[in-house]
Design an enzyme around this catalytic site. Structure first.
Site: not given
Ligand code: NAD
Ligand code: ZN
Length: 253
Positions: A33, A41, A106, A109, A126, A137, A200-201
């Protein structure tokens, strides 16, 4: 009750990292982020703006596939300009020093690789959004070709080898996890002496099992996340704070 101040916890984090010999990092959307990529989330996360697309719906409906590709191309443009932040860079430094044995992510990016980790050092449970693949295939497909085909015909293209559906090589909700990567992730979680969750949440399974596997094999568990997670009570240390600030300077000699 948690009586320790942020500074005390931060000092403990540094001690734990200094004492560890085999660290595994487990990252979620929250580590990116601060690079400008929204998570799912958080209050302003992507799920507050749109519903996720389920795998079965992608397979069943051309309209859903077109919407999935539309979102994918927008996200990929954001990913292309995003730069790793202090969280990614600290992990890259720990890998460089030989302490970090792998980063299980997970995220789709590619920011861990941009920060200097090799493909081998990152376990993308993921998937990866830089290419597509046939669902039947597994023939890899260039995403620019898919984008051009959709622009030219208004329809999603089919595999040139077998006629199967093409999808970005990421794991959608309701889609099976890649067994080889999950296996390696579970092995590394069991082998490490310090398992650090960053951003991660811990609500998505089976990925959220990994911290429990690490603890079960006597590793120390650290969780760094802005919001509480269901596993804070299991952690030896949890820090509810920003990853960039918390990881600033970590891994520097
Ligand atoms: P999630 O959105 O469920 O949780 C993210 C967590 O990070 C939250 O609980 C939040 O409080 C915390 N957070 C956000 N910014 C923060 C910061 N700067 N410092 C500390 N904590 C911070 O995400 P998840 O657990 O990764 O699971 C959801 C799915 O989202 C995964 O499967 C993933 O593939 C996908 N996803 C990936 C991306 C990416 O590749 N950047 C972006 C969005 C979603
Ligand atoms: Zn194919």
């Amino acid at each position: 009750m948690d009586c320790n101040s942020y500074d005390e916890k931060h000092a403990r984090l540094i001690d734990m990292i200094n004492e560890a010999e085999r660290i595994v990092a487990f990252t979620g959307a929250g580590i990116s982020t601060e690079s400008g990529i929204p998570d799912f989330r958080s209050p302003n996360g992507l799920w507050s703006q749109m519903d996720p697309i389920m795998y079965d719906d992608f397979v069943a409906s051309e309209e859903t596939r077109l919407e999935d590709w539309r979102r994918r191309f927008i996200m990929n443009k954001d990913f292309a300009i995003a730069k790793p932040n202090e969280g990614h860079l600290a992990l890259a430094r720990l890998a460089q020093s030989g302490k970090l044995i792998s980063t299980i992510t997970q995220n789709i990016d590619g920011l861990h690789q941009k920060s200097g980790l090799s493909d081998e050092q990152v376990i993308e449970i993921h998937g990866n959004c830089t290419y597509g693949a046939c669902l039947d295939c597994e023939e890899p497909v260039d995403l620019h070709w898919v984008e051009r085909q959709i622009k030219a015909t208004g329809a999603t293209p089919r595999c040139s080898k077998c006629g199967g559906l093409i999808k970005a090589a990421i794991i959608s909700f309701g889609q099976a996890m890649p067994q080889d990567k999950m296996h390696r992730a579970m092995q590394d979680a069991a082998d490490c002496d310090l398992f650090i969750v960053l951003g991660s949440s811990l609500q998505v399974y089976p990925a959220a099992n990994l911290p429990q596997i690490a603890k079960h094999h006597d590793a120390q568990l650290v969780i760094i996340n802005r919001d509480p997670t269901p596993f804070d009570g299991l952690a030896d240390l949890y820090i509810h704070g920003e990853i960039g600030t918390t990881m600033q300077g970590i891994g520097r000699p």
